[in-house]
Structure formats: structure tokens, C-alpha cells
Design a protein around this motif. Structure first.
Motif, PDB file in Angstrom:
ATOM      1  N   VAL A  17       0.837  -1.209   0.000  1.00  0.00           N
ATOM      2  CA  VAL A  17       0.000   0.000   0.000  1.00  0.00           C
ATOM      3  C   VAL A  17       0.868   1.254   0.000  1.00  0.00           C
ATOM      4  N   TYR A  18       1.906   1.286   0.819  1.00  0.00           N
ATOM      5  CA  TYR A  18       2.781   2.459   0.893  1.00  0.00           C
ATOM      6  C   TYR A  18       3.469   2.718  -0.447  1.00  0.00           C
ATOM      7  N   SER A  19       3.942   1.668  -1.097  1.00  0.00           N
ATOM      8  CA  SER A  19       4.601   1.831  -2.395  1.00  0.00           C
ATOM      9  C   SER A  19       3.641   2.383  -3.439  1.00  0.00           C
ATOM     10  N   TYR A  20       2.414   1.884  -3.440  1.00  0.00           N
ATOM     11  CA  TYR A  20       1.422   2.373  -4.391  1.00  0.00           C
ATOM     12  C   TYR A  20       1.082   3.838  -4.124  1.00  0.00           C
ATOM     13  N   VAL A  21       0.879   4.187  -2.852  1.00  0.00           N
ATOM     14  CA  VAL A  21       0.570   5.579  -2.505  1.00  0.00           C
ATOM     15  C   VAL A  21       1.724   6.497  -2.888  1.00  0.00           C
ATOM     16  N   LEU A  22       2.949   6.077  -2.639  1.00  0.00           N
ATOM     17  CA  LEU A  22       4.101   6.893  -3.010  1.00  0.00           C
ATOM     18  C   LEU A  22       4.210   7.044  -4.520  1.00  0.00           C
ATOM     19  N   TYR A  23       3.923   5.983  -5.253  1.00  0.00           N
ATOM     20  CA  TYR A  23       3.932   6.027  -6.721  1.00  0.00           C
ATOM     21  C   TYR A  23       2.913   7.041  -7.243  1.00  0.00           C
ATOM     22  N   ILE A  24       1.689   6.970  -6.727  1.00  0.00           N
ATOM     23  CA  ILE A  24       0.648   7.914  -7.133  1.00  0.00           C
ATOM     24  C   ILE A  24       1.011   9.333  -6.707  1.00  0.00           C
ATOM     25  N   ALA A  25       1.594   9.475  -5.519  1.00  0.00           N
ATOM     26  CA  ALA A  25       1.970  10.803  -5.017  1.00  0.00           C
ATOM     27  C   ALA A  25       3.038  11.440  -5.896  1.00  0.00           C
ATOM     28  N   ILE A  26       3.985  10.657  -6.358  1.00  0.00           N
ATOM     29  CA  ILE A  26       5.041  11.197  -7.224  1.00  0.00           C
ATOM     30  C   ILE A  26       4.455  11.627  -8.568  1.00  0.00           C
ATOM     31  N   ILE A  27       3.545  10.834  -9.104  1.00  0.00           N
ATOM     32  CA  ILE A  27       2.918  11.186 -10.382  1.00  0.00           C
ATOM     33  C   ILE A  27       2.082  12.454 -10.259  1.00  0.00           C
ATOM     34  N   ASP A  28       1.334  12.585  -9.163  1.00  0.00           N
ATOM     35  CA  ASP A  28       0.436  13.729  -8.982  1.00  0.00           C
ATOM     36  C   ASP A  28       1.083  14.916  -8.289  1.00  0.00           C
ATOM     37  N   SER A  29       2.357  14.841  -8.008  1.00  0.00           N
ATOM     38  CA  SER A  29       3.143  15.939  -7.428  1.00  0.00           C
ATOM     39  C   SER A  29       2.720  16.323  -6.010  1.00  0.00           C
TER      40      SER A  29
END
Length: 59
Positions: A17-29
Motif C-alpha cells: 500500500v505504501y509503495s502504491y501511494v508513493l507512486y501515485i503521489a510522485i505522479i500527482d506531485s
């Protein structure tokens, strides 16, 4: 369920879950918010593995 197996499953789910959230966070700035909240999240999930000096004393 064995406590060790339960801990492994919970931490595996946490990292997925943390990896996915970080991935989305990086994409969405908005990754900075994830970085700011991360120490608290790690403290909660890894509390029992911390040295005694770092743990908050409960009364």
C-alpha cells in the motif's frame, strides 16, 4: 495465527500500500505530504522493533 506470521503479513500489506501511494503521489506531485507523514507511519508499524530509548513511555 502465529504472531510472527501475522506481523509479516501486516508489514507486507503495509509496504504494498505504501509503495502504491508513493507512486501515485510522485505522479500527482504531492509526494512531499507522503514524505512528511512517513516517519509517523513507520513509527506506528515498527513500534515493537524500536529500541527502548525511542519508544514513548506509557503511564
Amino acid at each position: 495465527m502465529n504472531p510472527v506470521v501475522k506481523k509479516i503479513i501486516i508489514r507486507a500489506i503495509f509496504w504494498i500500500v505504501y509503495s502504491y501511494v508513493l507512486y501515485i503521489a510522485i505522479i500527482d506531485s504531492w509526494w512531499l505530504w507522503v514524505v512528511l507523514v512517513s516517519p509517523l507511519i513507520f513509527y506506528i508499524f515498527y513500534y515493537e522493533d524500536l529500541p527502548k530509548a525511542i519508544k514513548i513511555k506509557k503511564k
